[in-house]
Write an enzyme that holds these catalytic residues in place. Structure first.
Site, mmCIF file in Angstrom:
data_model
loop_
_atom_site.group_PDB
_atom_site.id
_atom_site.type_symbol
_atom_site.label_atom_id
_atom_site.label_comp_id
_atom_site.label_asym_id
_atom_site.label_seq_id
_atom_site.Cartn_x
_atom_site.Cartn_y
_atom_site.Cartn_z
ATOM 1 N N LYS A 42 -0.586 3.495 6.407
ATOM 2 C CA LYS A 42 0.376 3.191 5.468
ATOM 3 C C LYS A 42 1.441 4.133 5.533
ATOM 4 O O LYS A 42 2.377 3.996 4.620
ATOM 5 C CB LYS A 42 -0.519 3.563 4.175
ATOM 6 C CG LYS A 42 -1.280 2.177 3.738
ATOM 7 C CD LYS A 42 -1.334 2.286 2.239
ATOM 8 C CE LYS A 42 -2.300 0.854 1.661
ATOM 9 N NZ LYS A 42 -2.354 1.156 0.156
ATOM 10 N N ARG A 91 -6.927 -5.659 -10.610
ATOM 11 C CA ARG A 91 -5.664 -5.713 -11.487
ATOM 12 C C ARG A 91 -5.573 -7.142 -11.809
ATOM 13 O O ARG A 91 -4.702 -7.516 -12.864
ATOM 14 C CB ARG A 91 -4.577 -5.147 -10.849
ATOM 15 C CG ARG A 91 -4.687 -3.655 -11.022
ATOM 16 C CD ARG A 91 -3.696 -3.072 -10.139
ATOM 17 N NE ARG A 91 -3.788 -3.604 -8.397
ATOM 18 C CZ ARG A 91 -3.046 -3.260 -7.467
ATOM 19 N NH1 ARG A 91 -1.831 -2.645 -7.706
ATOM 20 N NH2 ARG A 91 -3.338 -3.766 -6.250
ATOM 21 N N SER A 129 1.430 1.864 -5.737
ATOM 22 C CA SER A 129 2.180 3.103 -5.310
ATOM 23 C C SER A 129 3.299 2.579 -4.689
ATOM 24 O O SER A 129 4.406 3.042 -4.611
ATOM 25 C CB SER A 129 1.176 3.721 -4.369
ATOM 26 O OG SER A 129 0.024 4.237 -5.299
HETATM 27 N N1 COA Z 1 -3.349 1.428 -10.971
HETATM 28 C C1 COA Z 1 -2.121 1.475 -10.170
HETATM 29 N N2 COA Z 1 -2.126 1.277 -8.820
HETATM 30 C C2 COA Z 1 -3.337 0.770 -8.335
HETATM 31 C C3 COA Z 1 -4.306 0.473 -9.154
HETATM 32 C C4 COA Z 1 -4.258 0.877 -10.489
HETATM 33 N N3 COA Z 1 -5.398 1.046 -11.197
HETATM 34 N N4 COA Z 1 -5.466 0.015 -8.503
HETATM 35 C C5 COA Z 1 -4.998 0.056 -7.139
HETATM 36 N N5 COA Z 1 -3.714 0.370 -7.078
HETATM 37 C C6 COA Z 1 -2.633 0.063 -6.219
HETATM 38 C C7 COA Z 1 -2.644 1.243 -4.859
HETATM 39 O O1 COA Z 1 -2.132 2.476 -5.397
HETATM 40 C C8 COA Z 1 -2.529 0.677 -4.002
HETATM 41 O O2 COA Z 1 -0.929 0.509 -3.672
HETATM 42 P P1 COA Z 1 -0.116 0.616 -2.270
HETATM 43 O O3 COA Z 1 -0.790 -0.433 -1.589
HETATM 44 O O4 COA Z 1 1.096 0.249 -2.769
HETATM 45 O O5 COA Z 1 -0.451 1.848 -1.907
HETATM 46 C C9 COA Z 1 -2.912 -0.630 -3.947
HETATM 47 O O6 COA Z 1 -3.050 -0.887 -5.279
HETATM 48 C C10 COA Z 1 -4.042 -1.297 -3.146
HETATM 49 O O7 COA Z 1 -4.864 -0.137 -3.750
HETATM 50 P P2 COA Z 1 -6.400 0.049 -2.935
HETATM 51 O O8 COA Z 1 -7.148 -1.177 -2.838
HETATM 52 O O9 COA Z 1 -7.064 1.287 -3.616
HETATM 53 O O10 COA Z 1 -5.897 0.541 -1.464
HETATM 54 P P3 COA Z 1 -5.625 2.049 -1.117
HETATM 55 O O11 COA Z 1 -4.835 1.773 0.101
HETATM 56 O O12 COA Z 1 -5.353 2.935 -2.006
HETATM 57 O O13 COA Z 1 -7.086 2.451 -0.780
HETATM 58 C C11 COA Z 1 -9.337 2.540 0.785
HETATM 59 C C12 COA Z 1 -7.997 1.460 0.130
HETATM 60 C C13 COA Z 1 -8.850 3.894 0.906
HETATM 61 C C14 COA Z 1 -10.536 2.508 -0.453
HETATM 62 C C15 COA Z 1 -9.871 1.660 1.618
HETATM 63 O O14 COA Z 1 -8.753 1.328 2.733
HETATM 64 C C16 COA Z 1 -11.091 2.545 2.522
HETATM 65 O O15 COA Z 1 -12.146 2.424 1.933
HETATM 66 N N6 COA Z 1 -10.819 3.073 3.691
HETATM 67 C C17 COA Z 1 -11.727 3.610 4.475
HETATM 68 C C18 COA Z 1 -12.278 2.924 5.494
HETATM 69 C C19 COA Z 1 -13.199 2.161 5.221
HETATM 70 O O16 COA Z 1 -14.276 2.353 4.712
HETATM 71 N N7 COA Z 1 -12.943 0.805 5.282
HETATM 72 C C20 COA Z 1 -13.813 -0.367 4.598
HETATM 73 C C21 COA Z 1 -14.857 -0.735 5.337
HETATM 74 S S1 COA Z 1 -14.281 -1.757 6.678
#
Ligand code: COA
Length: 160
Positions: A42, A91, A129
């Site tokens: 990212k 969401r 974000s």
């Molecule tokens: N309020 C505001 N923003 C929110 C939110 C809330 N309640 N819920 C989600 N969001 C936003 C996040 O800020 C994020 O924004 P961005 O894409 O602009 O950065 C977006 O929604 C997506 O959120 P999320 O799905 O939580 O993605 P993420 O990138 O923040 O996290 C992980 C994803 C880290 C949980 C996931 O990639 C992971 O588990 N990674 C480790 C590897 C793994 O185990 N993969 C899965 C098995 S294959």
């Protein structure tokens, strides 16, 4: 035994939407670990250390919340910390399909690991974000969307 739950994400940066979910989770579980993914794909604005520190400072009022950085699989991180549940925010309908996939994968990778979905608060439903970074990049006011410590960190970044 303590009920430990994990709320994982990239948190680049932490927003009021995230904080709202953390506060609600902290009322339900003995301990909440906010797991901050390194997530180099990212290309985060804030380094992992900065994001951990911003989550820590934003959650200072919550005594049962801890911020921890991680890389690798979330399922492995959950096993290491003996967590039985993952928290995810949903969401709207767009999030559902992906979130179910993720929940099933994590459950297969770490047996008995359940995912609990939180609906967003009405105020922060459309926040992400990426949107916050976009508004910031175009010199818009992001103060309503993020904790004060994030604003301060951005000001400090500009001074560098
Ligand atoms: N309020 C505001 N923003 C929110 C939110 C809330 N309640 N819920 C989600 N969001 C936003 C996040 O800020 C994020 O924004 P961005 O894409 O602009 O950065 C977006 O929604 C997506 O959120 P999320 O799905 O939580 O993605 P993420 O990138 O923040 O996290 C992980 C994803 C880290 C949980 C996931 O990639 C992971 O588990 N990674 C480790 C590897 C793994 O185990 N993969 C899965 C098995 S294959």
């Amino acid at each position: 035994m303590k009920e430990i739950s994990i709320y994982a994400g990239t948190f680049d940066p932490i927003s009021h939407g995230h904080l709202n979910i953390i506060e609600r989770a902290a009322r339900l579980f003995d301990q909440v670990i906010v797991a901050i993914a390194k997530n180099p794909s990212k290309q985060p604005l804030f380094s992992l250390e900065e994001r951990v520190s911003l989550v820590e400072q934003s959650c200072a009022h919550l005594t049962n919340v801890q911020a921890v950085g991680f890389s690798g699989l979330l399922a492995d991180f959950a096993k290491q910390h003996q967590a039985k549940t993952l928290i995810r925010g949903i969401r709207g309908s767009d999030d559902v399909e992906y979130e179910i996939q993720l929940a099933q994968l994590n459950n297969q990778l770490a047996g008995e690991l359940e995912t609990i979905f939180f609906p967003p608060s009405v105020t922060w439903r459309y926040l992400s974000s990426t949107m916050i970074r976009e508004i910031y990049k175009h010199h818009g006011d992001i103060a309503p969307f993020v904790p004060e410590v994030v604003m301060q960190a951005l000001v400090n970044k500009e001074k560098l």
